[in-house]
Design an enzyme around this catalytic site. Structure first.
Site, PDB file in Angstrom:
ATOM      1  N   TYR A  60     -14.899  20.260  41.230  1.00 21.53           N
ATOM      2  CA  TYR A  60     -16.099  20.010  42.032  1.00 21.53           C
ATOM      3  C   TYR A  60     -16.053  20.770  43.358  1.00 21.53           C
ATOM      4  CZ  TYR A  60     -19.971  17.373  44.090  1.00 21.53           C
ATOM      5  OH  TYR A  60     -21.163  17.007  44.666  1.00 21.53           O
ATOM      6  N   SER A 117     -22.331  20.214  48.927  1.00 21.03           N
ATOM      7  CA  SER A 117     -21.652  18.954  49.208  1.00 21.03           C
ATOM      8  C   SER A 117     -20.698  19.175  50.375  1.00 21.03           C
ATOM      9  CB  SER A 117     -20.871  18.493  47.980  1.00 21.03           C
ATOM     10  OG  SER A 117     -19.985  17.435  48.290  1.00 21.03           O
TER      11      SER A 117
END
Length: 266
Positions: free
Chosen positions: A167, A153
């Site tokens: 995350y 990501s």
């Protein structure tokens, strides 16, 4: 100086290859299935939800894509070995592994319990490590290389002010795993890379594409950071994926490919 002799025939071909897509019912997993399946790869698709997996298998069958479903997540060594064994039994081996599974848990660090943090790390990092370990062992035994693609990501590179401590940490770890295995497996002809999207259209982000004031305000702030001036679409991930799964990327390993419209460039 004469022109280099470059044969582009089949440069991006994956037809007939055996490809495992882990987390196949998720947003990026479905992109991977559609992309590789349309290009002629034979798929082993995995997910934790039996109903979602059955629906995906039916949809792939309707599209004429050769696919075998395995109702497992990459939670344990036994799970991952079973997924690889299914590919070997169905298609004779493993050529491509795409790990598209993962989770997020949004909370400010003071509110995020250690157990919740650990669940994100287990799903996003340990699951990828276990799955790569199982598939990589098989690829090395086969002796003709292979392709591994992780899902990272933009948050593996950049922080976020709204509760992304788990995350961001997990995706940074995925980036590190990508580089480590790229180095470790290069001598075996196995390339290991990751695709790192920013916001692209999916069920989770559909609200950002809506025609209302709240969505418009969020988009305006976000798009100020995106040089191409739009949010991502699923097909924006298809090109990088096909590149990383084909011989076009044979000299590329340990890389993070940012599919982000330039978001991380500025």
């Amino acid at each position: 100086m004469s022109l280099p002799q470059i044969d582009t025939t089949g440069l991006f071909a994956v037809a007939g290859k055996s490809a495992i897509v882990v987390g196949a019912t998720g947003s990026f997993g479905k992109v991977a299935c559609a992309t590789l399946g349309d290009a002629g790869a034979r798929l082993v698709v995995t997910a934790g939800s039996k109903d979602d997996l059955a629906a995906l298998e039916a949809e792939l069958g309707t599209a004429g894509i050769d696919a075998v479903a395995v109702n497992r997540r990459p939670n344990t060594e036994a799970d991952c070995d079973a997924i690889v064994d299914a590919a070997v039994e169905a298609f004779g081996g493993v050529d491509i592994l795409v790990v598209a599974s993962g989770v997020n848990d949004v909370a400010m660090i003071g509110e995020l319990t250690p157990d919740r943090f650990q669940k994100v790390m287990l799903a996003n990092v340990e699951g990828a490590w276990l799955m790569a370990r199982a598939a990589g062992k098989r690829m090395i035994e086969q002796g003709h290389g292979g392709k591994v693609v992780f899902t990272s990501s933009a948050r593996g590179k950049l922080g976020h002010p709204a509760g992304y401590s788990a995350y961001c940490t997990s995706k940074s770890a995925v980036d590190g795993l990508t580089k480590a295995l790229g180095c470790e497996w290069g001598k075996h002809g196995i390339t290991v890379n990751a695709i790192a999207p920013t916001v692209f259209r999916s069920p989770l982000t559909a609200w950002m594409f809506e025609d209302n004031e709240n969505a418009a305000n969020v988009r305006t702030g976000f798009l100020a950071r995106v040089p191409v001036g739009r949010l991502g679409e699923p097909e924006d991930l298809a090109g990088p994926l096909l590149f990383l799964c084909s011989r076009a990327s044979d000299f590329h390993t340990g890389h993070i490919i940012y599919a982000d419209g330039g978001y991380t460039a500025g």
